[in-house]
Design a protein around this motif. Sequence first.
Motif, PDB file in Angstrom:
ATOM      1  N   PRO A 163      47.302 103.738   6.530  1.00  0.00           N
ATOM      2  CA  PRO A 163      47.331 104.447   7.948  1.00  0.00           C
ATOM      3  C   PRO A 163      47.777 104.207   9.679  1.00  0.00           C
ATOM      4  CG  PRO A 163      46.489 102.063   8.506  1.00  0.00           C
ATOM      5  CD  PRO A 163      47.332 102.812   6.776  1.00  0.00           C
ATOM      6  N   ARG A 164      47.573 105.874  10.201  1.00  0.00           N
ATOM      7  CA  ARG A 164      47.964 105.736  11.755  1.00  0.00           C
ATOM      8  C   ARG A 164      48.149 104.921  12.352  1.00  0.00           C
ATOM      9  NH1 ARG A 164      48.988 112.300  13.232  1.00  0.00           N
ATOM     10  NH2 ARG A 164      49.890 111.035  14.391  1.00  0.00           N
ATOM     11  N   GLY A 165      48.437 105.046  13.261  1.00  0.00           N
ATOM     12  CA  GLY A 165      48.060 103.418  14.475  1.00  0.00           C
ATOM     13  C   GLY A 165      49.402 102.729  14.472  1.00  0.00           C
ATOM     14  N   PRO A 166      48.813 101.720  15.869  1.00  0.00           N
ATOM     15  CA  PRO A 166      49.557 100.826  16.390  1.00  0.00           C
ATOM     16  C   PRO A 166      50.466  99.787  15.889  1.00  0.00           C
ATOM     17  CG  PRO A 166      47.960 100.490  16.913  1.00  0.00           C
ATOM     18  CD  PRO A 166      47.685 101.499  16.523  1.00  0.00           C
ATOM     19  N   ALA A 167      49.629  99.405  14.421  1.00  0.00           N
ATOM     20  CA  ALA A 167      49.852  98.152  13.598  1.00  0.00           C
ATOM     21  C   ALA A 167      50.738  98.942  12.530  1.00  0.00           C
ATOM     22  CB  ALA A 167      48.352  97.274  13.763  1.00  0.00           C
ATOM     23  N   PHE A 168      51.046  99.842  12.299  1.00  0.00           N
ATOM     24  CA  PHE A 168      51.810 100.808  11.462  1.00  0.00           C
ATOM     25  C   PHE A 168      52.789 101.405  11.296  1.00  0.00           C
ATOM     26  CE2 PHE A 168      52.334 103.292   7.487  1.00  0.00           C
ATOM     27  CZ  PHE A 168      52.284 102.602   6.030  1.00  0.00           C
ATOM     28  N   THR A 169      54.291 101.553  10.910  1.00  0.00           N
ATOM     29  CA  THR A 169      55.110 102.261  10.765  1.00  0.00           C
ATOM     30  C   THR A 169      55.489 102.560   8.943  1.00  0.00           C
ATOM     31  OG1 THR A 169      56.042 101.343  12.618  1.00  0.00           O
ATOM     32  CG2 THR A 169      57.470 102.493  10.897  1.00  0.00           C
ATOM     33  N   ARG A 170      55.306 103.814   9.193  1.00  0.00           N
ATOM     34  CA  ARG A 170      55.356 104.200   8.099  1.00  0.00           C
ATOM     35  C   ARG A 170      57.006 103.794   7.692  1.00  0.00           C
ATOM     36  NH1 ARG A 170      54.340 110.365   6.052  1.00  0.00           N
ATOM     37  NH2 ARG A 170      56.067 110.553   7.256  1.00  0.00           N
ATOM     38  N   VAL A 171      57.679 103.135   6.314  1.00  0.00           N
ATOM     39  CA  VAL A 171      58.923 102.791   6.479  1.00  0.00           C
ATOM     40  C   VAL A 171      59.440 103.248   4.823  1.00  0.00           C
ATOM     41  CG1 VAL A 171      61.525 101.380   6.133  1.00  0.00           C
ATOM     42  CG2 VAL A 171      58.869 100.988   7.819  1.00  0.00           C
ATOM     43  N   ASP A 172      60.381 103.692   4.286  1.00  0.00           N
ATOM     44  CA  ASP A 172      61.491 103.576   3.333  1.00  0.00           C
ATOM     45  C   ASP A 172      62.331 102.667   2.972  1.00  0.00           C
ATOM     46  OD1 ASP A 172      62.910 103.710   0.731  1.00  0.00           O
ATOM     47  OD2 ASP A 172      63.635 106.390   1.272  1.00  0.00           O
ATOM     48  N   LEU A 173      61.900 101.876   2.905  1.00  0.00           N
ATOM     49  CA  LEU A 173      62.014 100.494   2.114  1.00  0.00           C
ATOM     50  C   LEU A 173      63.736 100.064   1.097  1.00  0.00           C
ATOM     51  CD1 LEU A 173      60.039  97.556   2.414  1.00  0.00           C
ATOM     52  CD2 LEU A 173      60.859  97.895   4.502  1.00  0.00           C
ATOM     53  N   SER A 174      63.839 101.166   0.362  1.00  0.00           N
ATOM     54  CA  SER A 174      65.247 101.516   0.042  1.00  0.00           C
ATOM     55  C   SER A 174      66.153 102.085   0.247  1.00  0.00           C
ATOM     56  CB  SER A 174      64.512 102.737  -1.484  1.00  0.00           C
ATOM     57  OG  SER A 174      64.649 103.250  -1.314  1.00  0.00           O
ATOM     58  N   ASP A 175      65.898 102.250   1.389  1.00  0.00           N
ATOM     59  CA  ASP A 175      66.897 102.968   1.962  1.00  0.00           C
ATOM     60  C   ASP A 175      67.206 102.041   3.654  1.00  0.00           C
ATOM     61  OD1 ASP A 175      68.467 103.752   5.170  1.00  0.00           O
ATOM     62  OD2 ASP A 175      67.560 106.051   4.498  1.00  0.00           O
ATOM     63  N   TYR A 176      68.189 101.096   3.428  1.00  0.00           N
ATOM     64  CA  TYR A 176      69.233 100.217   4.214  1.00  0.00           C
ATOM     65  C   TYR A 176      68.775 100.811   5.062  1.00  0.00           C
ATOM     66  CZ  TYR A 176      71.364  95.601   5.908  1.00  0.00           C
ATOM     67  OH  TYR A 176      72.164  94.944   6.714  1.00  0.00           O
ATOM     68  N   GLY A 177      69.233 101.014   5.655  1.00  0.00           N
ATOM     69  CA  GLY A 177      69.512 101.721   7.517  1.00  0.00           C
ATOM     70  C   GLY A 177      68.303 101.746   8.147  1.00  0.00           C
ATOM     71  N   GLY A 181      45.221  85.119  14.679  1.00  0.00           N
ATOM     72  CA  GLY A 181      46.082  85.218  15.772  1.00  0.00           C
ATOM     73  C   GLY A 181      47.397  85.717  15.960  1.00  0.00           C
ATOM     74  N   HIS A 182      48.011  86.451  15.072  1.00  0.00           N
ATOM     75  CA  HIS A 182      49.634  86.887  14.857  1.00  0.00           C
ATOM     76  C   HIS A 182      48.633  87.887  14.883  1.00  0.00           C
ATOM     77  CE1 HIS A 182      50.786  82.999  13.431  1.00  0.00           C
ATOM     78  NE2 HIS A 182      49.950  83.005  12.640  1.00  0.00           N
ATOM     79  N   ASP A 183      50.352  88.376  16.128  1.00  0.00           N
ATOM     80  CA  ASP A 183      50.542  90.071  15.900  1.00  0.00           C
ATOM     81  C   ASP A 183      51.186  90.619  14.524  1.00  0.00           C
ATOM     82  OD1 ASP A 183      49.346  90.507  18.361  1.00  0.00           O
ATOM     83  OD2 ASP A 183      51.046  90.170  18.888  1.00  0.00           O
ATOM     84  N   VAL A 184      50.704  91.503  13.544  1.00  0.00           N
ATOM     85  CA  VAL A 184      50.809  91.708  12.593  1.00  0.00           C
ATOM     86  C   VAL A 184      51.685  93.567  12.480  1.00  0.00           C
ATOM     87  CG1 VAL A 184      50.870  92.599  10.133  1.00  0.00           C
ATOM     88  CG2 VAL A 184      49.836  90.402  11.127  1.00  0.00           C
ATOM     89  N   VAL A 185      52.585  93.681  12.222  1.00  0.00           N
ATOM     90  CA  VAL A 185      53.910  95.134  12.226  1.00  0.00           C
ATOM     91  C   VAL A 185      53.317  95.618  10.382  1.00  0.00           C
ATOM     92  CG1 VAL A 185      55.732  94.894  12.328  1.00  0.00           C
ATOM     93  CG2 VAL A 185      54.382  97.190  12.713  1.00  0.00           C
ATOM     94  N   GLY A 186      52.957  96.431   9.458  1.00  0.00           N
ATOM     95  CA  GLY A 186      52.900  97.002   8.900  1.00  0.00           C
ATOM     96  C   GLY A 186      54.025  97.386   8.330  1.00  0.00           C
ATOM     97  N   PHE A 187      54.663  97.496   7.401  1.00  0.00           N
ATOM     98  CA  PHE A 187      55.605  98.639   6.672  1.00  0.00           C
ATOM     99  C   PHE A 187      55.932  98.838   5.110  1.00  0.00           C
ATOM    100  CE2 PHE A 187      59.164  96.333   9.198  1.00  0.00           C
ATOM    101  CZ  PHE A 187      58.872  96.803  10.629  1.00  0.00           C
ATOM    102  N   ASP A 188      55.151 100.555   5.264  1.00  0.00           N
ATOM    103  CA  ASP A 188      55.240 100.838   3.570  1.00  0.00           C
ATOM    104  C   ASP A 188      55.123 102.545   3.189  1.00  0.00           C
ATOM    105  OD1 ASP A 188      53.803 100.377   1.046  1.00  0.00           O
ATOM    106  OD2 ASP A 188      52.438  99.361   1.629  1.00  0.00           O
ATOM    107  N   VAL A 189      55.829 102.496   2.187  1.00  0.00           N
ATOM    108  CA  VAL A 189      55.520 104.066   2.094  1.00  0.00           C
ATOM    109  C   VAL A 189      54.749 105.220   2.898  1.00  0.00           C
ATOM    110  CG1 VAL A 189      57.177 104.129   1.017  1.00  0.00           C
ATOM    111  CG2 VAL A 189      54.662 104.081  -0.362  1.00  0.00           C
ATOM    112  N   ASP A 190      52.879 104.934   2.778  1.00  0.00           N
ATOM    113  CA  ASP A 190      52.385 105.386   2.484  1.00  0.00           C
ATOM    114  C   ASP A 190      51.299 104.038   4.344  1.00  0.00           C
ATOM    115  OD1 ASP A 190      50.690 107.815   3.571  1.00  0.00           O
ATOM    116  OD2 ASP A 190      50.027 107.351   1.592  1.00  0.00           O
TER     117      ASP A 190
END
Length: 278
Positions: A35-49, A24-33
């Motif tokens: 699926p496009r959609g409301p539960a995922f954002t592409r993020v380069d986590l090696s960049d602190y900003g 029942g949790h709302d989940v947002v995924g962060f990864d380098v690659d």
Amino acid sequence: MHIAVTGSTGKIGRAVTARLEADGHDVVGFDVDGPRGPAFTRVDLSDYGQALDALLGVTFRHDGVDALVHLAAIPVNGLVPDAATFQHNTAVTFNVLHGAHRAGIKKIVYASSINAMGFPFDEPPPYLPVDEGYTAANNTYGLGKVVEETIAGQLVRWDPELSISALRFTNVVAEDGYGSFERAGELDYRRDLIGSYVDARDAALAVALALEKGAPGFEVYAVSAADTGLTIPSAELAAAWFPGVPLRKELGEFETLLSIDKAAEQLGYVPRYSWRDR
């Protein structure tokens, strides 16, 4: 809760995302690659900003999260040069943990590893079943995990309300990944893992429990299946692999040599899946 999961498209990440959503949790995924959609954002986590910005909020995704599950990493040695494995993984974990601290996130669960407790066990452990009281790194991936645990242990000193749980996962096996267990009768099978494995769904269970029950402060938990991956009794494995190493308890017939007692006692972790039930 609204939960961010880094490494959401990986083997554990997919299982964790499915489990948390089912709870029942709302989940947002962060990864380098991913699926496009409301539960995922592409993020380069090696960049602190990028890491900090993503944790603070992402338009059309979230405006703040309650908890963080950090799974993103180069998963093993050998995929890139050794120094790159260490430098990338430790930098990403610092960015994510420190960014979460700056963002005011109070509950963090992240993936540590059996690599932080002796893998591949060319040097025998001091006792069996081996538990969280033993820390030893024998490769740059494992060294990174030891450093990451040190970072986490210090961050909780900066914020007495912060809870960080490090889950020392052993080899994670996907639901459809049990083909290799055909070698379960061979004495050298999984010797470097002291016979251990964990189903991805049980790894996700451990994450969910740590999110629910993790107390303020820093704790390390070993996470594996309840049994070994072999048909050879555990006492025989211990004697053959590590002659002279003391046993801290009488072993069940196929009981894991990677102790999960702490996770069971503090989190209520009881693995549900075994390769024997295929």
